[in-house]
Design an enzyme around this catalytic site. Structure first.
Site, PDB file in Angstrom:
ATOM      1  CG  ASP A   1       0.114   1.689 -10.219  1.00  0.00           C
ATOM      2  OD1 ASP A   1       0.054   2.619 -11.061  1.00  0.00           O
ATOM      3  OD2 ASP A   1       0.676   0.603 -10.435  1.00  0.00           O
TER       4      ASP A   1
ATOM      5  CG  HIS B   1       1.552   2.776  -4.887  1.00  0.00           C
ATOM      6  ND1 HIS B   1       2.901   2.478  -4.937  1.00  0.00           N
ATOM      7  CD2 HIS B   1       0.905   1.730  -5.440  1.00  0.00           C
ATOM      8  CE1 HIS B   1       3.048   1.273  -5.494  1.00  0.00           C
ATOM      9  NE2 HIS B   1       1.857   0.800  -5.803  1.00  0.00           N
TER      10      HIS B   1
HETATM   11 ZN    ZN Z   1      -1.009  -1.852  -7.454  1.00  0.00          ZN
END
Ligand code: ZN
Length: 456
Positions: free
Chosen positions: A277, A422
Site C-alpha cells: 500500500d 507498505h
Molecule cells: Zn494506506
C-alpha cells in the site's frame, strides 16, 4: 403533345445536370472544408502535411509531407493503385468505372505517422470492392516501415506477443487448446505478420482469429504500447508526448493488461496474496525484481497522486502480471467524504492509473486505514468496484526493522491469507524480498488478490 413531352424531358435532363453540378460543387466545398484541418495536423509539425489530389477517371487523395522521400512513398502507392485500376478496366472501358482513394491521417507524432488508405473500386457490372491499407512512416528515417521494423525479431519477443494475444484468440475461437498450445500456434503464425499500424496509444494488429496469416476475416486488435516494451523496438514503444491522435482506429478488442495467470494456478495448493500500500516509491522496483525472479504476482494499492510520477513503475507492474488497486488519491478517511469527495478520491485515481498505464483499470479499492461504511461500499459497488481489505497486518509502519517485518509475514503466512505491507519503507521491501523467496520454498503460490478471491 409530343413537343410538350419532349420539352419536359429536356427540362428533366437539364434539371438533373444542374443538380449534378450543384452536388459536385457542394462536395468540393465539403471536401475542401473537411480537408482544411489536415494542413494543421500535429502541433509539433504545424503545417507540414497538406493534401494532394490525383484526378483521372478516378478520385484519389493523399497527404503530402513536403519531404521528397516520404512523398515518393505516398505517390508510389496511389499511382500504383491507379495504374492497376486502369489495367483492370482496360477491356471494359466505361465512363462510369471509378476508383476512389481516400485517406485518414490516423496518428502523427514526432517519430511516426500512420496513413490509413481506403480504396473503393467501382467497375460497371461488378460489385464494388473496398479495401484498406495502412502505411506507417518513420518520419526520422523517412521511409515506410512494417512489422519487421516495429516488432523485435527475437523468439522471446514473438512468444511474449503470442502470450498477450492468446486470451483474445481463446475467446474468439472454439479451439480447445491449452494456453501453452495456443501460444505455440500463434508464435509460429506471427513470424510473418504484415498488417500493423500505430495509433497514439496502441499498436494495432490486424489478424484473423482462425488463421492469423489469412487476409480474410481480419479483426483489429489493439495492444497498449506500455505492454509491448521488450516486444516492439524501443523507438516505437513509447507513447509519443507530441503525438496528435488524429483519428483513433477503432479496434474490436484492446489489450491493456497481461492475461490472467489463472490457468497456471493450482487451486489445490497453498495460495497467498501479498499487498503493498501507499506507493509506488523508489523502492518498488526492487520488489518487482523479486516477484519476477520467483514468478510471483502481488497487488499494489497505489495512491492516485503518485501515478504520473511513477508511471514507468506502474507500467512494469502491469506488464509483469501484477495487480494494481485503487488506494484513493491522497489517503483520507473515506467515511468522512461526501459524494464529490469520493469522486475526487476514487474516480480521479482510476483515471490517473489509466493514463499512466495506457488503459489499465483497477477493480479493487482498499479504503485507507480500512475505514469503510455502508455508504462507501455502496459508492464502490455503483462504480463496479470491489472493496479489498486484509486479514494479516505486518504493522511495518511502526517497526521499520527488516527482521521484525519478515518474521511477521512468515508467522502470518497461511493458505488464503491477504497480508498488508507498505512498499514505501525500504525495510519493508527488504523484508518482503526475503519473504517472497522463502514462501516459494515453502510451496506457496504468491498470487494477486483478484486471483485469490477467485479460489478462496
Ligand atoms: Zn494506506
Amino acid at each position: 403533345m409530343i413537343l410538350k413531352r419532349h420539352r419536359v424531358h429536356i427540362h428533366l435532363v437539364s434539371g438533373l445536370f444542374f443538380l449534378a453540378l450543384v452536388l459536385i460543387l457542394a462536395t468540393s466545398i465539403i471536401l475542401f472544408v473537411r480537408l482544411q484541418p489536415v494542413g494543421d495536423i500535429g502541433t509539433a509539425r504545424k503545417g507540414v502535411v497538406s493534401e494532394q489530389t490525383l484526378v483521372k477517371n478516378n478520385t484519389t487523395h493523399y497527404p503530402v509531407f513536403h519531404d521528397p522521400k516520404i512523398d515518393a512513398v505516398m505517390e508510389t502507392y496511389v499511382k500504383g493503385e491507379s495504374l492497376a485500376f486502369e489495367k483492370a478496366t482496360e477491356h471494359k472501358k466505361d465512363v462510369r468505372n471509378h476508383l476512389a482513394i481516400t485517406y485518414e491521417l490516423r496518428q502523427f507524432g514526432t517519430r511516426t505517422a500512420t496513413v490509413g488508405f481506403t480504396r473503393l473500386e467501382s467497375i460497371v457490372g461488378e460489385p464494388d470492392r473496398i479495401s484498406r491499407k495502412d502505411v506507417v512512416i518513420d518520419l526520422i528515417e523517412k521511409r515506410e516501415i512494417g512489422a519487421k521494423d516495429i516488432i523485435q525479431q527475437t523468439p522471446t519477443a514473438r512468444r511474449n506477443l503470442a502470450y498477450l494475444l492468446h486470451d483474445y484468440f481463446k475467446q474468439q475461437t472454439s479451439m480447445s487448446l491449452t494456453p501453452a498450445q495456443l501460444v505455440g500456434l500463434l508464435d509460429i503464425q506471427l513470424t510473418d505478420i504484415t498488417d500493423i499500424s500505430l495509433s497514439a496509444n496502441d499498436v494495432i494488429f490486424s489478424l484473423n482469429p482462425y488463421n492469423p496469416k489469412s487476409s480474410e476475416g481480419k479483426a483489429f486488435i489493439a495492444i497498449s504500447r506500455p505492454l509491448l516494451k521488450g516486444i516492439i523496438n524501443d523507438a516505437y514503444s513509447v507513447t509519443d508526448p507530441n503525438v496528435k491522435p488524429v483519428s483513433e482506429q477503432s479496434a474490436q478488442f484492446r489489450i491493456v493488461s497481461q492475461p490472467p495467470k489463472g490457468n497456471t494456478i493450482n487451486p489445490a495448493g497453498k495460495l497467498i496474496a501479498l499487498t503493498f500500500d501507499d506507493g509506488p516509491s523508489d523502492a518498488t522496483p526492487q520488489l518487482l525484481d523479486a516477484l519476477d525472479a520467483y514468478q510471483s504476482q502481488a497487488t499494489f494499492f497505489v495512491l492516485g497522486h503518485l501515478a504520473s510520477t511513477y508511471a514507468a513503475t506502474l507500467q512494469r507492474m502491469v506488464r509483469e502480471g501484477n495487480e494494481i488497486g485503487n488506494h484513493t488519491w491522497n489517503h483520507p478517511n473515506l467515511r468522512l467524504q461526501n459524494q464529490a469527495g469520493l469522486d475526487s478520491q476514487i474516480l480521479a485515481t482510476q483515471s490517473a492509473i489509466q493514463a499512466a498505464t495506457g488503459g489499465y483499470t483497477p477493480v479493487l479499492v482498499r479504503p485507507p486505514y480500512g475505514f469503510t461504511n455502508s455508504a462507501v461500499k455502496q459508492y464502490l459497488a455503483s462504480h463496479g468496484l470491489k472493496e479489498a481489505l486484509w486479514n494479516a497486518d505486518t504493522n511495518d509502519w511502526k517497526d521499520r526493522d527488516p527482521q521484525v517485518i519478515y518474521d511477521r509475514i512468515m508467522t502470518d503466512a497461511r493458505d488464503g491469507q491477504v497480508i498488508l505491507i507498505h512498499d514505501i519503507y525500504p525495510a519493508s521491501v527488504q523484508a518482503a524480498t526475503r519473504a517472497i523467496r522463502d514462501l516459494k520454498i515453502q510451496g506457496y503460490q504468491i498470487v494477486t488478490v483478484s486471483e485469490l478471491y477467485k479460489y478462496r
